[in-house]
Design a protein around this motif. Sequence first.
Motif, PDB file in Angstrom:
ATOM      1  N   THR A 348      25.912  39.038 -15.707  1.00  0.00           N
ATOM      2  CA  THR A 348      27.046  38.802 -15.312  1.00  0.00           C
ATOM      3  C   THR A 348      27.702  40.141 -14.240  1.00  0.00           C
ATOM      4  OG1 THR A 348      29.404  39.130 -15.421  1.00  0.00           O
ATOM      5  CG2 THR A 348      28.032  40.197 -17.094  1.00  0.00           C
ATOM      6  N   THR A 349      28.431  40.628 -13.498  1.00  0.00           N
ATOM      7  CA  THR A 349      28.808  41.774 -12.570  1.00  0.00           C
ATOM      8  C   THR A 349      29.544  42.349 -13.219  1.00  0.00           C
ATOM      9  OG1 THR A 349      29.968  40.777 -11.299  1.00  0.00           O
ATOM     10  CG2 THR A 349      28.313  40.303 -10.963  1.00  0.00           C
ATOM     11  N   LEU A 350      30.316  42.001 -14.140  1.00  0.00           N
ATOM     12  CA  LEU A 350      31.630  42.102 -14.625  1.00  0.00           C
ATOM     13  C   LEU A 350      30.634  44.306 -15.044  1.00  0.00           C
ATOM     14  CD1 LEU A 350      34.111  42.673 -15.932  1.00  0.00           C
ATOM     15  CD2 LEU A 350      33.271  41.674 -18.445  1.00  0.00           C
ATOM     16  N   TRP A 351      31.487  45.388 -15.045  1.00  0.00           N
ATOM     17  CA  TRP A 351      31.411  46.428 -14.556  1.00  0.00           C
ATOM     18  C   TRP A 351      30.238  46.632 -14.809  1.00  0.00           C
ATOM     19  CZ3 TRP A 351      33.203  44.961 -20.571  1.00  0.00           C
ATOM     20  CH2 TRP A 351      34.482  44.887 -20.929  1.00  0.00           C
ATOM     21  N   SER A 352      29.252  46.700 -13.286  1.00  0.00           N
ATOM     22  CA  SER A 352      28.062  46.806 -12.712  1.00  0.00           C
ATOM     23  C   SER A 352      28.862  47.711 -11.932  1.00  0.00           C
ATOM     24  CB  SER A 352      27.561  45.477 -12.841  1.00  0.00           C
ATOM     25  OG  SER A 352      27.876  44.746 -10.812  1.00  0.00           O
ATOM     26  N   ALA A 353      27.688  48.107 -11.234  1.00  0.00           N
ATOM     27  CA  ALA A 353      28.461  48.815  -9.626  1.00  0.00           C
ATOM     28  C   ALA A 353      28.703  47.815  -8.125  1.00  0.00           C
ATOM     29  CB  ALA A 353      26.904  49.636  -9.703  1.00  0.00           C
ATOM     30  N   ALA A 354      28.269  46.612  -8.708  1.00  0.00           N
ATOM     31  CA  ALA A 354      29.281  45.433  -7.701  1.00  0.00           C
ATOM     32  C   ALA A 354      30.485  44.939  -8.053  1.00  0.00           C
ATOM     33  CB  ALA A 354      28.124  44.251  -8.277  1.00  0.00           C
ATOM     34  N   ASP A 355      31.033  45.271  -9.436  1.00  0.00           N
ATOM     35  CA  ASP A 355      32.551  45.524  -9.484  1.00  0.00           C
ATOM     36  C   ASP A 355      33.521  46.502  -9.412  1.00  0.00           C
ATOM     37  OD1 ASP A 355      34.640  44.288 -11.041  1.00  0.00           O
ATOM     38  OD2 ASP A 355      34.087  45.233 -13.451  1.00  0.00           O
ATOM     39  N   GLU A 356      33.602  46.234  -7.933  1.00  0.00           N
ATOM     40  CA  GLU A 356      34.794  47.850  -7.472  1.00  0.00           C
ATOM     41  C   GLU A 356      36.529  47.687  -8.270  1.00  0.00           C
ATOM     42  OE1 GLU A 356      35.774  43.561  -4.891  1.00  0.00           O
ATOM     43  OE2 GLU A 356      33.837  44.900  -6.277  1.00  0.00           O
ATOM     44  N   ARG A 357      36.028  46.726  -9.661  1.00  0.00           N
ATOM     45  CA  ARG A 357      37.861  46.985  -9.842  1.00  0.00           C
ATOM     46  C   ARG A 357      37.341  47.460 -11.113  1.00  0.00           C
ATOM     47  NH1 ARG A 357      41.344  41.727  -8.341  1.00  0.00           N
ATOM     48  NH2 ARG A 357      41.020  41.547  -6.496  1.00  0.00           N
ATOM     49  N   ARG A 358      36.204  47.945 -11.481  1.00  0.00           N
ATOM     50  CA  ARG A 358      35.728  48.270 -12.598  1.00  0.00           C
ATOM     51  C   ARG A 358      36.376  49.526 -14.264  1.00  0.00           C
ATOM     52  NH1 ARG A 358      32.095  49.640 -10.034  1.00  0.00           N
ATOM     53  NH2 ARG A 358      30.512  51.572 -10.229  1.00  0.00           N
ATOM     54  N   ALA A 359      37.210  50.436 -14.669  1.00  0.00           N
ATOM     55  CA  ALA A 359      37.430  51.775 -14.673  1.00  0.00           C
ATOM     56  C   ALA A 359      36.471  52.718 -14.208  1.00  0.00           C
ATOM     57  CB  ALA A 359      37.011  51.344 -15.986  1.00  0.00           C
ATOM     58  N   ALA A 360      37.404  53.933 -13.766  1.00  0.00           N
ATOM     59  CA  ALA A 360      36.494  54.264 -12.941  1.00  0.00           C
ATOM     60  C   ALA A 360      35.830  55.210 -13.559  1.00  0.00           C
ATOM     61  CB  ALA A 360      37.633  55.509 -11.891  1.00  0.00           C
ATOM     62  N   GLY A 361      35.613  55.396 -14.719  1.00  0.00           N
ATOM     63  CA  GLY A 361      34.561  56.553 -15.287  1.00  0.00           C
ATOM     64  C   GLY A 361      33.882  55.529 -16.309  1.00  0.00           C
ATOM     65  N   PHE A 362      33.695  54.829 -16.806  1.00  0.00           N
ATOM     66  CA  PHE A 362      33.083  53.848 -17.413  1.00  0.00           C
ATOM     67  C   PHE A 362      31.192  54.168 -16.662  1.00  0.00           C
ATOM     68  CE2 PHE A 362      31.048  49.682 -18.163  1.00  0.00           C
ATOM     69  CZ  PHE A 362      30.872  49.653 -19.827  1.00  0.00           C
ATOM     70  N   THR A 363      30.530  54.509 -17.472  1.00  0.00           N
ATOM     71  CA  THR A 363      28.853  54.812 -17.196  1.00  0.00           C
ATOM     72  C   THR A 363      28.021  53.736 -18.213  1.00  0.00           C
ATOM     73  OG1 THR A 363      29.035  56.555 -18.416  1.00  0.00           O
ATOM     74  CG2 THR A 363      29.993  56.942 -15.796  1.00  0.00           C
ATOM     75  N   ALA A 364      28.702  52.573 -18.154  1.00  0.00           N
ATOM     76  CA  ALA A 364      27.433  51.903 -19.137  1.00  0.00           C
ATOM     77  C   ALA A 364      26.078  52.009 -17.827  1.00  0.00           C
ATOM     78  CB  ALA A 364      28.409  50.824 -19.367  1.00  0.00           C
ATOM     79  N   THR A 365      25.052  51.683 -18.788  1.00  0.00           N
ATOM     80  CA  THR A 365      23.875  51.113 -18.502  1.00  0.00           C
ATOM     81  C   THR A 365      23.760  49.645 -17.677  1.00  0.00           C
ATOM     82  OG1 THR A 365      22.583  51.648 -20.687  1.00  0.00           O
ATOM     83  CG2 THR A 365      22.874  53.766 -18.653  1.00  0.00           C
ATOM     84  N   GLY A 366      22.996  49.189 -18.061  1.00  0.00           N
ATOM     85  CA  GLY A 366      22.250  48.017 -18.213  1.00  0.00           C
ATOM     86  C   GLY A 366      23.301  47.388 -17.354  1.00  0.00           C
ATOM     87  N   ALA A 367      23.213  47.833 -15.977  1.00  0.00           N
ATOM     88  CA  ALA A 367      24.135  46.492 -15.152  1.00  0.00           C
ATOM     89  C   ALA A 367      23.087  45.530 -14.328  1.00  0.00           C
ATOM     90  CB  ALA A 367      24.567  47.383 -14.059  1.00  0.00           C
ATOM     91  N   VAL A 368      23.155  44.653 -15.086  1.00  0.00           N
ATOM     92  CA  VAL A 368      23.071  43.163 -13.739  1.00  0.00           C
ATOM     93  C   VAL A 368      23.291  42.795 -12.288  1.00  0.00           C
ATOM     94  CG1 VAL A 368      21.701  42.375 -15.967  1.00  0.00           C
ATOM     95  CG2 VAL A 368      23.986  41.505 -15.343  1.00  0.00           C
ATOM     96  N   PRO A 369      21.958  42.240 -11.684  1.00  0.00           N
ATOM     97  CA  PRO A 369      22.911  41.898 -10.172  1.00  0.00           C
ATOM     98  C   PRO A 369      24.157  40.543  -9.821  1.00  0.00           C
ATOM     99  CG  PRO A 369      20.428  41.120 -10.968  1.00  0.00           C
ATOM    100  CD  PRO A 369      20.891  41.806 -11.846  1.00  0.00           C
ATOM    101  N   GLN A 370      23.869  39.951 -11.207  1.00  0.00           N
ATOM    102  CA  GLN A 370      24.491  38.682 -10.476  1.00  0.00           C
ATOM    103  C   GLN A 370      24.840  38.121 -11.495  1.00  0.00           C
ATOM    104  OE1 GLN A 370      20.960  38.109  -9.807  1.00  0.00           O
ATOM    105  NE2 GLN A 370      20.780  36.802 -12.230  1.00  0.00           N
TER     106      GLN A 370
END
Length: 372
Positions: A348-370
């Motif tokens: 999922t792109t949820l909360w990844s760098a591709a999710d521009e609406r994500r919480a501004a301070g959220f710094t989770a790792t493990g983002a996936v591309p699609q």
Amino acid sequence: MRFQLLDIVFNPPHPVTGEAVPPSDRLQRVIDHAVLAEELGFDSFAVGERHAGEVLSSAPTVILGAVAASTSRILLSTGVTVLSLLDPVRVAEDLATVDQLSRGRLEIVIGKGNEVLQYPLLGLDIAKQYEYLEENYELLRLLLSGEDVSWQGRHRPSLEHATTLPRPFSGPFRIWHGSATSRFAVELAARWGDPIVSANALQPREAYQVLIDHYREQHAAHGHDPRHAYVGSGSGGLFLADTTEEAVEQYRPLYEGLVRAQDARRHDPAAVGKVTSFRTIEDAVERGPALVGSPERVAEKILDYHASFGHDLQSVSVNHLLEPSRQEDVLRRFAEEVVPLVQAEVSTTLWSAADERRAAGFTATGAVPQRA
């Protein structure tokens, strides 16, 4: 897929022993579980809100403030903010305070709530719960997104040049909509282009899938970008053991106690979604949303539901009546043995760098591309 730990902070006595957890201990465990969830790599921790019954979540923003002070990375959420009951001005003030304390780690879920006794307790007409929800939501959006707000509505006094303080940490935080039994919530979400979280707790999956499908149809009909049509899903409780047979037998007393407690409330049989549709633990495991079994079986079930829902976020809860060490063991096994199996199959792109609406301070790792 992303994963959330949700605590509605139920606190009834044990259905077998009658033993009750002191409120101070129960609330401390909420904080402890948030810290553990962050340690284990959960993406989000959510606190519910209820104002009636054997529940200790009447002040969720207070709890989230304590969680914000005890954590540094995990995203914070509500599950749900019962916006039909609340003054949007106070909601904006309280939740922006949590957003600031967490340095931008907040997103919320709003809804009308699933407890009918809350309305007379707070002097509100339950027949107008959807009217309250819509009006309060639209005012909350205005208050979070701008200053010097002037507004008129039907159910509260008008505002003239109002600015709520503090302001959110970095612009308005994202609002999700809780969906359980009606089309109203998903249509409201779709109209504004917001994501939803399906309760997926008490009814057959078909009852929830029809609402999820309707949400996606309406989201598209309103012309919103489908990239933002994220869907979350709850579950009917989480319990793990080495084998599914062991999990069923060990969880049976708590599940049967839950059913008895729901029966004792004497809900109107026509009130959909108030009590479980699955009378036995076997039925709940076989046909319902209960995540009870071996790690492998629970992962299979999440993936099976994903085939129906296409959800991006899986929310889980552990029963507070388990021994504290067992609660922690279940959460640890879920994070270490279930999550990797699911994430190997679903992205999922949820909360990844591709999710521009994500919480501004959220710094989770493990983002996936699609998204899958």
